[in-house]
Motif scaffolding. Sequence first.
Motif, mmCIF file in Angstrom:
data_model
loop_
_atom_site.group_PDB
_atom_site.id
_atom_site.type_symbol
_atom_site.label_atom_id
_atom_site.label_comp_id
_atom_site.label_asym_id
_atom_site.label_seq_id
_atom_site.Cartn_x
_atom_site.Cartn_y
_atom_site.Cartn_z
ATOM 1 N N ALA A 180 4.470 -17.273 4.030
ATOM 2 C CA ALA A 180 4.736 -16.850 2.660
ATOM 3 C C ALA A 180 3.511 -16.188 2.034
ATOM 4 O O ALA A 180 3.612 -15.142 1.381
ATOM 5 C CB ALA A 180 5.174 -18.051 1.821
ATOM 6 N N ALA A 181 2.340 -16.803 2.228
ATOM 7 C CA ALA A 181 1.109 -16.225 1.687
ATOM 8 C C ALA A 181 0.829 -14.864 2.310
ATOM 9 O O ALA A 181 0.379 -13.935 1.630
ATOM 10 C CB ALA A 181 -0.065 -17.170 1.932
ATOM 11 N N GLN A 182 1.114 -14.728 3.603
ATOM 12 C CA GLN A 182 0.873 -13.447 4.278
ATOM 13 C C GLN A 182 1.805 -12.355 3.756
ATOM 14 O O GLN A 182 1.405 -11.202 3.583
ATOM 15 C CB GLN A 182 1.063 -13.609 5.785
ATOM 16 C CG GLN A 182 0.646 -12.380 6.596
ATOM 17 C CD GLN A 182 -0.854 -12.127 6.550
ATOM 18 O OE1 GLN A 182 -1.623 -12.863 7.163
ATOM 19 N NE2 GLN A 182 -1.270 -11.093 5.833
ATOM 20 N N VAL A 183 3.057 -12.717 3.479
ATOM 21 C CA VAL A 183 4.002 -11.739 2.918
ATOM 22 C C VAL A 183 3.513 -11.211 1.582
ATOM 23 O O VAL A 183 3.527 -10.001 1.321
ATOM 24 C CB VAL A 183 5.404 -12.374 2.775
ATOM 25 C CG1 VAL A 183 6.309 -11.482 1.925
ATOM 26 C CG2 VAL A 183 6.038 -12.580 4.143
ATOM 27 N N LEU A 184 3.062 -12.122 0.710
ATOM 28 C CA LEU A 184 2.553 -11.703 -0.596
ATOM 29 C C LEU A 184 1.297 -10.849 -0.451
ATOM 30 O O LEU A 184 1.134 -9.835 -1.151
ATOM 31 C CB LEU A 184 2.258 -12.928 -1.458
ATOM 32 C CG LEU A 184 3.478 -13.735 -1.895
ATOM 33 C CD1 LEU A 184 3.049 -15.025 -2.587
ATOM 34 C CD2 LEU A 184 4.368 -12.920 -2.822
ATOM 35 N N ALA A 185 0.406 -11.254 0.449
ATOM 36 C CA ALA A 185 -0.814 -10.462 0.688
ATOM 37 C C ALA A 185 -0.469 -9.081 1.209
ATOM 38 O O ALA A 185 -1.080 -8.078 0.816
ATOM 39 C CB ALA A 185 -1.723 -11.196 1.674
ATOM 40 N N ASN A 186 0.535 -8.991 2.078
ATOM 41 C CA ASN A 186 0.941 -7.698 2.623
ATOM 42 C C ASN A 186 1.504 -6.786 1.541
ATOM 43 O O ASN A 186 1.250 -5.575 1.527
ATOM 44 C CB ASN A 186 1.984 -7.890 3.725
ATOM 45 C CG ASN A 186 1.406 -8.508 4.985
ATOM 46 O OD1 ASN A 186 0.195 -8.570 5.156
ATOM 47 N ND2 ASN A 186 2.260 -8.976 5.863
ATOM 48 N N MET A 187 2.288 -7.375 0.624
ATOM 49 C CA MET A 187 2.848 -6.573 -0.468
ATOM 50 C C MET A 187 1.733 -5.997 -1.339
ATOM 51 O O MET A 187 1.759 -4.817 -1.705
ATOM 52 C CB MET A 187 3.787 -7.426 -1.320
ATOM 53 C CG MET A 187 5.104 -7.758 -0.657
ATOM 54 S SD MET A 187 6.243 -8.587 -1.801
ATOM 55 C CE MET A 187 6.583 -7.264 -2.971
ATOM 56 N N ALA A 188 0.768 -6.824 -1.681
ATOM 57 C CA ALA A 188 -0.347 -6.361 -2.518
ATOM 58 C C ALA A 188 -1.180 -5.318 -1.780
ATOM 59 O O ALA A 188 -1.630 -4.339 -2.380
ATOM 60 C CB ALA A 188 -1.215 -7.535 -2.940
ATOM 61 N N THR A 189 -1.383 -5.530 -0.492
ATOM 62 C CA THR A 189 -2.137 -4.559 0.304
ATOM 63 C C THR A 189 -1.444 -3.204 0.289
ATOM 64 O O THR A 189 -2.082 -2.156 0.113
ATOM 65 C CB THR A 189 -2.274 -5.044 1.759
ATOM 66 O OG1 THR A 189 -2.951 -6.298 1.773
ATOM 67 C CG2 THR A 189 -3.063 -4.039 2.595
ATOM 68 N N GLY A 190 -0.117 -3.224 0.478
ATOM 69 C CA GLY A 190 0.634 -1.975 0.442
ATOM 70 C C GLY A 190 0.496 -1.264 -0.884
ATOM 71 O O GLY A 190 0.357 -0.041 -0.935
ATOM 72 N N TYR A 191 0.492 -2.034 -1.984
ATOM 73 C CA TYR A 191 0.337 -1.420 -3.292
ATOM 74 C C TYR A 191 -1.037 -0.785 -3.442
ATOM 75 O O TYR A 191 -1.168 0.340 -3.931
ATOM 76 C CB TYR A 191 0.549 -2.449 -4.397
ATOM 77 C CG TYR A 191 0.308 -1.853 -5.770
ATOM 78 C CD1 TYR A 191 1.291 -1.140 -6.430
ATOM 79 C CD2 TYR A 191 -0.935 -1.970 -6.372
ATOM 80 C CE1 TYR A 191 1.057 -0.568 -7.662
ATOM 81 C CE2 TYR A 191 -1.187 -1.405 -7.608
ATOM 82 C CZ TYR A 191 -0.190 -0.702 -8.248
ATOM 83 O OH TYR A 191 -0.442 -0.122 -9.464
ATOM 84 N N VAL A 192 -2.065 -1.508 -3.023
ATOM 85 C CA VAL A 192 -3.433 -1.002 -3.142
ATOM 86 C C VAL A 192 -3.561 0.324 -2.403
ATOM 87 O O VAL A 192 -4.147 1.291 -2.910
ATOM 88 C CB VAL A 192 -4.447 -2.026 -2.584
ATOM 89 C CG1 VAL A 192 -5.833 -1.400 -2.460
ATOM 90 C CG2 VAL A 192 -4.507 -3.247 -3.491
ATOM 91 N N LEU A 193 -3.002 0.387 -1.213
ATOM 92 C CA LEU A 193 -3.123 1.600 -0.406
ATOM 93 C C LEU A 193 -2.245 2.727 -0.944
ATOM 94 O O LEU A 193 -2.632 3.892 -0.934
ATOM 95 C CB LEU A 193 -2.752 1.297 1.055
ATOM 96 C CG LEU A 193 -3.645 0.270 1.755
ATOM 97 C CD1 LEU A 193 -3.156 0.011 3.173
ATOM 98 C CD2 LEU A 193 -5.091 0.756 1.786
ATOM 99 N N PHE A 194 -1.061 2.364 -1.435
ATOM 100 C CA PHE A 194 -0.142 3.379 -1.930
ATOM 101 C C PHE A 194 -0.533 3.907 -3.295
ATOM 102 O O PHE A 194 -0.294 5.073 -3.609
ATOM 103 C CB PHE A 194 1.270 2.804 -1.991
ATOM 104 C CG PHE A 194 2.287 3.740 -2.554
ATOM 105 C CD1 PHE A 194 2.775 4.799 -1.801
ATOM 106 C CD2 PHE A 194 2.750 3.566 -3.849
ATOM 107 C CE1 PHE A 194 3.717 5.675 -2.330
ATOM 108 C CE2 PHE A 194 3.685 4.439 -4.391
ATOM 109 C CZ PHE A 194 4.176 5.487 -3.629
ATOM 110 N N ALA A 195 -1.146 3.044 -4.128
ATOM 111 C CA ALA A 195 -1.423 3.381 -5.519
ATOM 112 C C ALA A 195 -2.162 4.709 -5.648
ATOM 113 O O ALA A 195 -1.873 5.508 -6.516
ATOM 114 C CB ALA A 195 -2.205 2.272 -6.189
ATOM 115 N N GLY A 196 -3.128 4.937 -4.819
ATOM 116 C CA GLY A 196 -3.895 6.173 -4.907
ATOM 117 C C GLY A 196 -3.545 7.178 -3.829
ATOM 118 O O GLY A 196 -4.271 8.154 -3.636
ATOM 119 N N ARG A 197 -2.437 6.941 -3.078
ATOM 120 C CA ARG A 197 -2.036 7.798 -1.954
ATOM 121 C C ARG A 197 -3.222 8.033 -1.015
ATOM 122 O O ARG A 197 -3.526 9.162 -0.630
ATOM 123 C CB ARG A 197 -1.472 9.126 -2.459
ATOM 124 C CG ARG A 197 -0.202 8.988 -3.296
ATOM 125 C CD ARG A 197 0.382 10.351 -3.611
ATOM 126 N NE ARG A 197 1.619 10.227 -4.345
ATOM 127 C CZ ARG A 197 1.717 10.193 -5.671
ATOM 128 N NH1 ARG A 197 0.611 10.263 -6.380
ATOM 129 N NH2 ARG A 197 2.866 10.083 -6.266
#
Length: 232
Positions: A147-164
């Motif tokens: 569960a913690a890894q899923v949440l971390a993965n979601m945040a990681t994706g946002y960080v990387l996607f946010a600035g393209r």
Amino acid sequence: MADGRLFDTLAIFASDLTRDFDVSEVLYQLSERAAGVLGVQAAGVSLADTDGTLRFSGATTTAAVELERAQEALQDGPCVTAYRTQTPTVVNDLSEETRWEAYRAAAKEVGVRAVLGIPMQSHDVAVGALNVYAEEPRTWEEPDIGAAQVLANMATGYVLFAGRLRQQERISEQLRGALDSRVLIEQAKGLLAGERHIGVDEAFEIMRGYARGKGLKLHEVAKAIVGGELRP
């Protein structure tokens, strides 16, 4: 950990990420959601700087802030180990642990007994790590780690996607901006807490509520408080 709690949290977290949130607030939410899903007292996030040094980014309680800062100063601890190895670091009872001597002393000082370190990464890009803290010894089960890894993965994706961002150099630049925002937010929290004679956690909630109510980004509110343009 209840599956329903995780599902509800993922739905809320995913919905939040569709709005115009800045990176600092997303990472704070990652900490907040992880602690809630796992039913523990606190969580925190650290990000990698341009040279691979892990820097404190955000945490949910004063105790978690102290431990994240200790890891930044020491460059040692479960969060650092998870980031460097890119695998979860599981500590059921720090009193039985032999690694991270200085970190263990800091954890004992703030009353933390169990820690779960989760790497934040996307393919070959290491972003940072999520730390989950418990005040009592705890056996971290596979569902907890997952569960913690899923949440971390979601945040990681946002960080990387946010600035393209696709290149490592540009990713580091974005993360450095998030770290700079963290410093500003911490200063604003301290000022607001001192003027209102409240805790820094309550000060942060006031800042966040004001930002949402006015349609502003959190770092904009922090900048206005530090600059004297916005006062309680």
